[in-house]
Design a protein around this motif. Structure first.
Motif, mmCIF file in Angstrom:
data_model
loop_
_atom_site.group_PDB
_atom_site.id
_atom_site.type_symbol
_atom_site.label_atom_id
_atom_site.label_comp_id
_atom_site.label_asym_id
_atom_site.label_seq_id
_atom_site.Cartn_x
_atom_site.Cartn_y
_atom_site.Cartn_z
ATOM 1 N N LYS A 71 0.888 -1.303 -0.003
ATOM 2 C CA LYS A 71 0.045 -0.118 -0.010
ATOM 3 C C LYS A 71 0.869 1.214 -0.077
ATOM 4 N N GLY A 72 2.122 1.199 -0.237
ATOM 5 C CA GLY A 72 3.202 2.310 -0.523
ATOM 6 C C GLY A 72 3.280 3.064 0.861
ATOM 7 N N VAL A 73 3.314 2.266 2.040
ATOM 8 C CA VAL A 73 3.413 3.045 3.114
ATOM 9 C C VAL A 73 4.652 1.995 3.946
ATOM 10 N N ASP A 74 4.090 1.311 4.910
ATOM 11 C CA ASP A 74 5.110 0.652 5.725
ATOM 12 C C ASP A 74 5.902 -0.256 4.590
ATOM 13 N N SER A 75 6.961 -0.765 5.124
ATOM 14 C CA SER A 75 7.584 -1.827 4.418
ATOM 15 C C SER A 75 8.223 -2.807 5.505
ATOM 16 N N THR A 76 8.675 -3.782 4.763
ATOM 17 C CA THR A 76 9.396 -4.977 5.518
ATOM 18 C C THR A 76 10.564 -5.478 4.595
ATOM 19 N N LEU A 77 11.592 -5.908 5.414
ATOM 20 C CA LEU A 77 12.717 -6.713 4.951
ATOM 21 C C LEU A 77 12.867 -7.872 5.688
ATOM 22 N N LYS A 78 13.126 -8.991 4.935
ATOM 23 C CA LYS A 78 13.393 -10.327 5.422
ATOM 24 C C LYS A 78 14.544 -10.749 5.077
ATOM 25 N N ILE A 79 15.123 -11.564 5.805
ATOM 26 C CA ILE A 79 16.386 -12.267 5.586
ATOM 27 C C ILE A 79 16.137 -13.864 5.747
ATOM 28 N N GLN A 80 16.262 -14.609 4.832
ATOM 29 C CA GLN A 80 15.963 -16.056 4.982
ATOM 30 C C GLN A 80 16.793 -17.122 4.209
ATOM 31 N N PRO A 81 17.955 -17.772 4.273
ATOM 32 C CA PRO A 81 18.115 -17.847 5.821
ATOM 33 C C PRO A 81 19.380 -16.973 6.061
ATOM 34 N N ALA A 82 19.671 -16.644 7.392
ATOM 35 C CA ALA A 82 20.598 -15.594 7.587
ATOM 36 C C ALA A 82 22.181 -16.252 7.591
ATOM 37 N N LYS A 83 23.204 -15.493 7.258
ATOM 38 C CA LYS A 83 24.269 -15.978 7.353
ATOM 39 C C LYS A 83 25.184 -15.036 8.274
ATOM 40 N N LEU A 84 26.363 -15.212 8.643
ATOM 41 C CA LEU A 84 27.225 -14.752 9.689
ATOM 42 C C LEU A 84 27.357 -13.221 9.165
ATOM 43 N N GLU A 85 27.770 -13.257 7.909
ATOM 44 C CA GLU A 85 27.975 -11.776 7.286
ATOM 45 C C GLU A 85 26.877 -10.797 7.289
ATOM 46 N N ASP A 86 25.564 -11.336 7.567
ATOM 47 C CA ASP A 86 24.625 -10.142 7.661
ATOM 48 C C ASP A 86 24.467 -9.508 8.674
ATOM 49 N N SER A 87 25.314 -9.833 9.667
ATOM 50 C CA SER A 87 25.503 -9.093 10.785
ATOM 51 C C SER A 87 25.582 -7.707 10.615
ATOM 52 N N ALA A 88 24.845 -6.764 10.827
ATOM 53 C CA ALA A 88 25.110 -5.300 10.534
ATOM 54 C C ALA A 88 23.654 -4.330 10.869
ATOM 55 N N VAL A 89 23.648 -3.279 10.918
ATOM 56 C CA VAL A 89 22.652 -2.403 11.037
ATOM 57 C C VAL A 89 21.938 -2.058 9.930
ATOM 58 N N TYR A 90 20.549 -2.408 10.015
ATOM 59 C CA TYR A 90 19.633 -2.092 8.611
ATOM 60 C C TYR A 90 18.834 -0.732 8.858
ATOM 61 N N LEU A 91 19.367 0.102 8.015
ATOM 62 C CA LEU A 91 18.411 1.600 8.208
ATOM 63 C C LEU A 91 17.380 1.416 7.065
ATOM 64 N N CYS A 92 16.278 2.122 7.507
ATOM 65 C CA CYS A 92 15.223 2.470 6.686
ATOM 66 C C CYS A 92 15.384 4.087 6.746
ATOM 67 N N ALA A 93 15.066 4.708 5.325
ATOM 68 C CA ALA A 93 15.077 5.957 5.156
ATOM 69 C C ALA A 93 14.091 6.403 4.206
ATOM 70 N N SER A 94 13.199 7.487 4.012
ATOM 71 C CA SER A 94 12.111 7.885 3.360
ATOM 72 C C SER A 94 12.551 9.411 2.893
ATOM 73 N N SER A 95 12.043 9.650 1.795
ATOM 74 C CA SER A 95 12.038 11.014 1.265
ATOM 75 C C SER A 95 10.748 11.385 0.591
ATOM 76 N N LEU A 96 10.437 12.551 0.708
ATOM 77 C CA LEU A 96 9.184 13.147 0.178
ATOM 78 C C LEU A 96 8.859 13.235 -1.205
ATOM 79 N N LEU A 97 9.710 13.565 -2.136
ATOM 80 C CA LEU A 97 9.585 13.721 -3.501
ATOM 81 C C LEU A 97 10.097 12.476 -4.345
ATOM 82 N N GLN A 98 9.224 12.353 -5.269
ATOM 83 C CA GLN A 98 9.545 11.212 -6.296
ATOM 84 C C GLN A 98 10.677 11.352 -7.320
ATOM 85 N N GLY A 99 10.937 12.760 -7.528
ATOM 86 C CA GLY A 99 11.903 13.052 -8.792
ATOM 87 C C GLY A 99 13.310 13.365 -8.467
#
Lengths: 116, 112
Positions: A71-99
């Protein structure tokens, strides 16, 4: 104005397990980004949505990572299956304009994932 | 491949001095260059944006320069304060690809 919300803030899992992260962008922001930030490095783009369509997922490891923005609002990010190298901080960002590339990105606090 | 280099060693300066951070890039022709601040446990916060046709941009105690010939940006904080201590990230983008490509950041420590 509320900022970008992310949950959970921390997650510890065993390798080969699955994990999901949730992001709620700033209200009215059309564009949503997921970045991966490994310790000591800058954020690296995983996927970019414009409304509920994918604009750029060229750096997303599609064999294990998936993301959706319903619906163009919330988002989910999934990892399946996880590996050791996936250890990190996962950042979400948003911006107003489309262009414009000058559009300021607003980041959430991130989810710190530790894979054991 | 595209490469963005920021000094990986921390920059330590005395309060009141000017801090100067460097961002160099190769194999890239960015239309825009941005600087972000990141505190521990938090997401990056936008500070300044400069376009390829601009030489300099200022905002309060911050100044950014952009030299497309040298492929370098300098970020200055004048009259630095301990509260300016953080990691500063340089990020590039183009008109075609709106997502940001980040450098690894430089940690600034301002001593009182």
């Amino acid at each position: 104005e509320a900022g970008v919300a992310q949950s959970p803030r921390y997650k510890i899992i065993e390798k080969r397990q699955s994990v999901a992260f949730w992001c709620n962008p700033i209200s009215g922001h059309a564009t949503l980004y997921w970045y991966q930030q490994i310790l000591g490095q800058g954020p690296k783009l995983l996927i970019q949505f414009q409304n509920n369509g994918v604009v750029d997922d060229s750096q997303l490891p599609k064999d294990r990572f998936s993301a959706e923005r319903l619906k163009g609002v919330d988002s989910t990010l999934k990892i399946q299956p996880a590996k050791l190298e996936d250890s990190a901080v996962y950042l979400c960002a948003s911006s107003l304009l489309q262009g414009p590339s000058t559009d300021t990105q607003y980041f959430g606090p991130g989810t710190r994932l530790t894979v054991l | 491949s595209q490469k963005i280099e920021q000094n990986s060693e921390a920059l330590n300066i005395q309060e009141g001095k000017t801090a100067t951070l460097t961002c160099n890039y190769t194999n890239y022709s960015p239309a825009y260059l941005q600087w972000y601040r990141q505190d521990p446990g938090r997401g990056p916060v936008f500070l300044l944006l400069i376009r390829e046709n601009e030489k300099e941009k200022r905002k309060e105690r911050l100044k950014v320069t952009f030299d497309t010939t040298l492929k370098q940006s300098l970020f200055h904080i004048t009259a630095s304060q301990p509260a300016d201590s953080a990691t500063y990230l340089c990020a590039l983008s183009n008109t075609g690809r709106r997502a940001l490509t980040f450098g690894s950041g430089t940690r600034l420590q301002v001593q009182p």
